[in-house]
Design an enzyme around this catalytic site. Structure first.
Site, short mmCIF file in Angstrom:
data_model
loop_
_atom_site.label_atom_id
_atom_site.label_comp_id
_atom_site.label_asym_id
_atom_site.label_seq_id
_atom_site.Cartn_x
_atom_site.Cartn_y
_atom_site.Cartn_z
NE ARG A 102 42.57 37.65 43.17
CZ ARG A 102 41.46 37.99 43.79
NH1 ARG A 102 41.43 38.04 45.12
NH2 ARG A 102 40.36 38.30 43.11
CB THR A 375 39.27 43.74 50.66
OG1 THR A 375 38.64 42.83 49.79
CG2 THR A 375 40.74 43.87 50.28
CG ASN A 395 35.36 37.98 47.01
OD1 ASN A 395 35.58 39.11 46.61
ND2 ASN A 395 34.51 37.18 46.41
#
Length: 581
Positions: A102, A375, A395
């Site tokens: 992430r 995504t 995103n």
């Protein structure tokens, strides 16, 4: 009499066939799959993964190849300027691991950076340009997975992506449509214009999109590993690019990035062992809550309105908890064990009325004291039994819209996934509070939910994009597998969603029958169906892009399912090479 004897004999014969003779053994499930199955959102990515397997790679090498090619051909959804989650099963070690790549907040971040003069959330800064970007994690994940779990050099696994970036690929409808929707933002930035307006106009379906700067960045990554992206010339260009727009990243922000290996979340549902994403994903805990709330009901035998009602009520409660308790476990204490426990689910279940909606306003809007639409996703099982469920993203559509000049790297806009202003919904309408507030080096909460399902007879890998709807789409996919559906049927399932606030059941076009919608409304649900198309007929509005593969151990068969909503997706099976005698 003769007919009666004959009938009795037939019954006896059937009985004998149903039960093997003493000493006979039932055929054992296969120990290894008969080949490799890959399902991804683009045929070029699926083909790249299979190519790497033919060259001697395993599922993890294939994952690097698929991820990198998706980063080239799906800039609308993911890329080197974003991040992702990789759920891995290492068959040789008998180990599952969750690789957290992430993005993280840069060191200069403060919540005040995203507020306007009135103290309200500055939507433009939160979702557009380099202010909206976190430090990318995907390049580090590719290096980590190739080095720790793969068999091939990183340069070999990245070769297909480098070639496609340099030579180009045909633009498809979703890429062209996405550009039109984001053109005003993307055309603010010279680096972005140099990529997408290289021929003087916006990308059109069928023309080749070539990305030579991105090819060079991938070559640097292939040649120098981590340092090829996070230090050296590429890093210098990234830092200069964001600084030119008034944003401060530091060399240490890049060089200090690290992937995290975390223990996956595990629970049981209806004979399946579910292995899924832990925080900073919110998906695994929400899945555990929803499925364990639903387990006592035989959903397959219920009328559709009742089944949807109960599922929506489980969604409502899980998303309420997501709002208050979940965040980066390196920064906040997440009560994972409690929230994912069967006992907690039982308590939540007790508040569900069997035929009346619970207004979200009646579920506390304050924490209880407790101990994209874009995504992309791909799924892999190889002939050794290794498997990968990977979801990666920038995103929103085309992320931040910003490419630092000379890099070809489209940066994410994941800062919007933080609670930039507590209690203010983000772009997906999801709220958050202190647990998900931005801090330097902190990972923003995510809905990405790569998942394994394992039973005595079947092993499935699945996941999808879809912003806040990811979790509920994976939930519906799991319920489909529990009902005995094949992978392609699971990928095609109609979808509906509830996320606590707004208090609305959202649906795809045609997902629910009109009598079901009427029954849900009679129970007190607000159901939002897509608006009609311009011609007055039903809208074609759809969600997600689910990619899944399954190994049926009893028949030793591999199957894949690629979401039919995405015409460029691909699920393929490569038979294992014959073993030498």
């Amino acid at each position: 009499m003769r007919e009666a004897i004959r009938a009795l004999g037939a019954v006896f014969f059937a009985f004998v066939l149903a039960f093997p003779a003493a000493g006979a053994q039932k055929e054992r499930p296969a120990a290894k799959p008969p080949g490799t199955a890959i399902a991804s959102a683009h045929q070029l990515a699926t083909d790249a993964g299979l190519q790497v397997v033919r060259e001697g790679g395993n599922a993890f090498d294939a994952a690097v190849a698929v991820s990198a090619v998706l980063s080239v051909v799906e800039p609308v959804s993911s890329g080197l300027g974003g991040g992702g989650f990789f759920l891995l099963h290492d068959a040789r070690r008998g180990r599952d691991v969750f690789v957290d790549a992430r993005e993280v907040a840069p060191s200069s971040v403060t919540p005040q950076s995203y507020l306007d003069e009135k103290g309200e959330l500055d939507r433009d800064r939160a979702t557009n340009g380099p202010w909206s970007a976190g430090i990318p994690g995907l390049p580090a994940a590719l290096v980590h997975i190739a080095g720790r779990y793969g068999r091939l050099p990183l340069s070999k696994s990245l070769a297909p992506a480098i070639r496609i970036a340099r030579e180009g690929f045909p633009v498809y409808a979703r890429l062209a449509d996405g550009y039109r929707s984001r053109a005003k933002v993307m055309e603010r930035y010279p680096g972005t214009r140099e990529v997408f307006l290289a021929d003087g106009d916006a990308p059109e379906v069928g023309e080749l999109l070539m990305q030579p700067d991105l090819a060079r960045t991938l070559e640097a990554l292939a040649r120098n590993g981590f340092d090829g992206f996070y230090r050296g010339e590429v890093a210098a260009r990234l830092l200069a690019g964001v600084e030119a727009e008034g944003v401060r990243w530091t060399a240490q922000d890049l060089a200090g990035y690290r992937v995290r290996e975390r223990e996956p979340l595990r629970f049981e549902y209806d004979g399946w062992n579910v292995v899924t994403a832990p925080p900073p994903s919110s998906g695994g805990i929400a899945l555990a809550q929803m499925l364990q709330m639903l387990e006592p009901w035989d959903l397959a035998k219920l009328p559709e309105p009742q089944r949807v009602h109960l599922t929506v009520e489980a969604m409502r409660r899980a998303y309420r908890d997501r709002t208050f308790y979940l965040g980066d476990p390196d920064f906040v204490r997440v009560p994972s064990r409690l929230l994912a426990s069967a006992a907690y689910a039982a308590g939540q279940r007790s508040t569900i009325h069997p035929d009346r909606a619970t207004p979200s306003a009646l579920l506390s809007g304050a924490p209880t004291p407790l101990e994209d639409e874009e995504t992309t996703h791909f799924s892999i099982i190889d002939a050794e039994g290794n498997r990968v469920a990977a979801t990666q993203t920038v995103n929103l559509t085309y992320g931040s819209g910003f490419i630092p000049r000379g890099t070809g790297v489209l940066l994410n806009n994941e800062m919007d996934d933080f609670a930039l202003r507590p209690g203010t919904p983000n772009a997906f309408g999801v709220m958050g509070y202190e647990a998900n507030a931005p801090r330097p080096g902190k990972r923003m909460l995510s809905s990405m939910t790569p998942t394994f399902l394992v039973s005595d007879s079947r092993v499935a890998v699945l996941g999808t994009p879809g912003g806040s709807r990811i979790i509920t789409m994976v939930l519906l996919g799991i319920l489909g597998y529990a009902d005995g559906l094949a992978p392609q049927q699971v990928a095609a399932l109609p979808r509906y969603h509830h996320q606590w606030l707004p208090d609305v059941v959202q649906t795809e076009a045609g997902a629910l029958a009109e009598p079901t919608i009427a029954a849900l409304r009679a129970m007190g649900h607000t159901v939002a169906t897509p608006p009609p198309a311009a011609d007055g007929r039903s809208s074609s509005y759809v969600w997600g892009n689910l990619q899944t593969v399954m190994w049926n151990r009893e028949g030793n068969v591999l199957e894949g399912g690629s979401d039919p909503r995405n015409p460029v997706g691909s699920a393929k099976v490569l038979p294992a090479a014959p073993r030498a005698r």
